[in-house]
Structure formats: structure tokens, C-alpha cells
Design a protein around this motif. Structure first.
Motif, PDB file in Angstrom:
ATOM      1  N   CYS A  97      36.396  27.879  45.179  1.00 20.70           N
ATOM      2  CA  CYS A  97      37.113  28.616  46.223  1.00 20.70           C
ATOM      3  C   CYS A  97      37.210  29.980  45.660  1.00 20.70           C
ATOM      4  O   CYS A  97      37.137  30.855  46.649  1.00 20.70           O
ATOM      5  CB  CYS A  97      38.397  27.873  46.131  1.00 20.70           C
ATOM      6  N   CYS A  98      37.386  30.363  44.495  1.00 20.23           N
ATOM      7  CA  CYS A  98      37.632  31.692  44.150  1.00 20.23           C
ATOM      8  C   CYS A  98      36.265  32.475  44.311  1.00 20.23           C
ATOM      9  O   CYS A  98      36.081  33.776  44.783  1.00 20.23           O
ATOM     10  CB  CYS A  98      38.009  31.967  42.552  1.00 20.23           C
ATOM     11  N   ALA A  99      35.217  31.938  44.089  1.00 21.02           N
ATOM     12  CA  ALA A  99      33.686  32.765  44.082  1.00 21.02           C
ATOM     13  C   ALA A  99      33.575  32.859  45.584  1.00 21.02           C
ATOM     14  O   ALA A  99      33.131  34.137  45.992  1.00 21.02           O
ATOM     15  CB  ALA A  99      32.734  31.733  43.528  1.00 21.02           C
ATOM     16  N   GLY A 131      35.493  34.999  32.614  1.00 20.81           N
ATOM     17  CA  GLY A 131      35.359  34.009  33.494  1.00 20.81           C
ATOM     18  C   GLY A 131      35.636  32.684  33.074  1.00 20.81           C
ATOM     19  O   GLY A 131      35.213  32.386  32.038  1.00 20.81           O
ATOM     20  N   VAL A 132      36.476  31.846  33.812  1.00 14.28           N
ATOM     21  CA  VAL A 132      36.933  30.562  33.257  1.00 14.28           C
ATOM     22  C   VAL A 132      36.786  29.609  34.170  1.00 14.28           C
ATOM     23  O   VAL A 132      36.462  29.868  35.711  1.00 14.28           O
ATOM     24  CB  VAL A 132      38.317  30.465  32.795  1.00 14.28           C
ATOM     25  N   GLU A 133      36.637  28.399  34.138  1.00 19.04           N
ATOM     26  CA  GLU A 133      36.657  27.194  35.245  1.00 19.04           C
ATOM     27  C   GLU A 133      37.833  27.099  35.943  1.00 19.04           C
ATOM     28  O   GLU A 133      38.906  27.908  35.642  1.00 19.04           O
ATOM     29  CB  GLU A 133      36.285  25.939  34.464  1.00 19.04           C
ATOM     30  N   CYS A 138      43.509  26.836  44.027  1.00 19.46           N
ATOM     31  CA  CYS A 138      42.406  27.350  45.115  1.00 19.46           C
ATOM     32  C   CYS A 138      43.225  27.862  46.181  1.00 19.46           C
ATOM     33  O   CYS A 138      42.236  28.726  46.842  1.00 19.46           O
ATOM     34  CB  CYS A 138      41.789  26.178  45.406  1.00 19.46           C
ATOM     35  N   GLY A 139      44.174  27.799  46.762  1.00 22.69           N
ATOM     36  CA  GLY A 139      44.745  28.331  48.066  1.00 22.69           C
ATOM     37  C   GLY A 139      45.136  29.555  47.723  1.00 22.69           C
ATOM     38  O   GLY A 139      45.513  29.986  48.847  1.00 22.69           O
ATOM     39  N   ARG A 151      48.021  35.421  38.703  1.00 20.01           N
ATOM     40  CA  ARG A 151      47.956  36.553  39.540  1.00 20.01           C
ATOM     41  C   ARG A 151      47.202  36.076  40.677  1.00 20.01           C
ATOM     42  O   ARG A 151      45.842  35.664  40.752  1.00 20.01           O
ATOM     43  CB  ARG A 151      47.432  37.729  39.155  1.00 20.01           C
ATOM     44  N   GLU A 152      47.585  36.018  41.928  1.00 24.84           N
ATOM     45  CA  GLU A 152      46.936  35.506  43.298  1.00 24.84           C
ATOM     46  C   GLU A 152      46.599  36.414  44.181  1.00 24.84           C
ATOM     47  O   GLU A 152      47.229  37.256  44.329  1.00 24.84           O
ATOM     48  CB  GLU A 152      47.810  34.233  43.540  1.00 24.84           C
ATOM     49  N   ASN A 153      45.519  35.923  45.154  1.00 21.83           N
ATOM     50  CA  ASN A 153      45.192  36.718  46.278  1.00 21.83           C
ATOM     51  C   ASN A 153      44.845  37.998  45.785  1.00 21.83           C
ATOM     52  O   ASN A 153      45.487  39.072  46.346  1.00 21.83           O
ATOM     53  CB  ASN A 153      46.337  36.707  47.237  1.00 21.83           C
ATOM     54  N   LEU A 154      44.216  38.197  44.984  1.00 16.48           N
ATOM     55  CA  LEU A 154      43.856  39.590  44.392  1.00 16.48           C
ATOM     56  C   LEU A 154      43.152  40.387  45.223  1.00 16.48           C
ATOM     57  O   LEU A 154      41.951  39.754  45.926  1.00 16.48           O
ATOM     58  CB  LEU A 154      43.138  39.081  42.965  1.00 16.48           C
TER      59      LEU A 154
END
Length: 174
Positions: A97-99, A131-133, A138-139, A151-154
Motif C-alpha cells: 500500500c505504501c509502495a 525502510g521497514v515492513e 495501510c489506509g 506520520r501518515e499521508n506523507l
């Protein structure tokens, strides 16, 4: 991440030992090893957020287990640091999701801005980027963990602001 051997002062204060003893008390006497993960967290927090081989050996001694049993855990989990890290460690989630939402590009952007590569620490000891797993948010991708907080929605703009907040000592880690 390349692991190099760096000496570390071991300081098991009476307060830290009391906390370790309290954690161990939650498990049967013949199952002290069960306290390994929380003990490692406490010891790492008390030692500049990393665990040298000597410190891992000390944890093994405290728990009355073999050092290899500690090494196996420390080398498996990314939450344990085997070398000194920056005061601020940006742990970018790099799973699907982040990728898809650009985390890897954002991690590259951050590394370039700080003048380091992934897994490195800035010369001033302020920042480390890894980088981590999956971090389980995910949202809100792309995201990272900094200390105990997400820290989200970067975006690049949010990373610029976060770096400045860190430089100014305005970021809470715990």
C-alpha cells in the motif's frame, strides 16, 4: 544495513534493573526467556536506542539464556538496532500500500535531502532513514514511524516540515 562493531557503555541502573525484574515477574520462573522482547525494548531505550553485542550478552546473562538466543531475536526484528542510530529515525513502510502510494520515492527524497543513503545516519547524528515492513496503517499511506508515533499521508512538503521540526527539537518521540 551494514553492521559494524562499535563499543557501547553498559549502564544497568538500579531503576532499569527494577523495571527488568518487574517484566520478568510476569512469567513463570522457569520461563524467563519469555520476557526477552520487552526486556530488550527497555534496555535499548536506556542505551541510546541501540544494542551492542556486549549489551545483548548482558541481557542474556540477566535472563539466564545463551547469547545466541538474544542475537537471533535482535537480528530478526527491525525494532532492535544493532548499531548507533540518529536521534530521529525515519522508518518508512515499504510494503504494497505504501509502495503504491509513493513511499519509496519519498524515502529517496528524504535520503537525498539529508545527504545519506538508506540505512545511514547523518554525520551530525540527527537522522537515520530505513525502510521497514508493514506498519499496519495501510489506509494512511505513505507513512513512517518516528519514535512511538506514526506520520501518515506523507508528501515531500510534509517531510520537509517534519525534518525542520526535528531540527528545532519540536518532535515528541515517546
Amino acid at each position: 544495513m551494514k553492521i559494524s562493531h562499535v563499543k557501547q557503555d553498559i549502564n544497568i541502573t538500579p531503576e532499569l534493573q527494577a523495571r527488568i525484574d518487574e517484566l520478568i515477574s510476569h512469567y513463570p520462573a522457569d520461563k524467563r526467556k519469555s520476557a526477552l522482547l520487552p526486556v530488550l525494548h527497555e534496555v535499548q531505550d536506556a542505551h541510546d536506542n541501540w544494542l551492542s553485542i556486549e549489551l545483548q550478552d548482558k541481557v542474556a546473562e540477566i535472563l539466564n539464556i545463551k547469547p545466541i538466543e538474544v542475537y537471533e531475536v535482535v537480528s530478526f526484528y527491525t525494532m532492535y538496532n544493532q548499531q548507533p542510530i540518529g536521534k530521529y529515525m525515519f522508518e518508512f513502510c515499504r510494503t504494497s500500500c505504501c509502495a503504491i502510494r509513493g513511499a519509496e520515492n519519498l524515502m529517496d527524497y528524504t535520503c537525498n535531502k539529508l545527504g545519506i543513503k538508506e540505512g545511514e545516519t547523518t554525520p551530525d547524528g540527527m537522522f537515520t532513514v530505513v525502510g521497514v515492513e508493514c506498519l499496519g496503517a495501510c489506509g494512511y499511506a505513505p507513512m513512517l514511524q518516528l519514535g512511538d508515533y506514526y506520520r501518515e499521508n506523507l508528501t515531500e512538503e510534509k517531510m520537509d516540515a517534519l525534518i525542520e521540526e526535528c531540527k528545532n527539537g519540536q518532535v515528541k518521540l515517546h
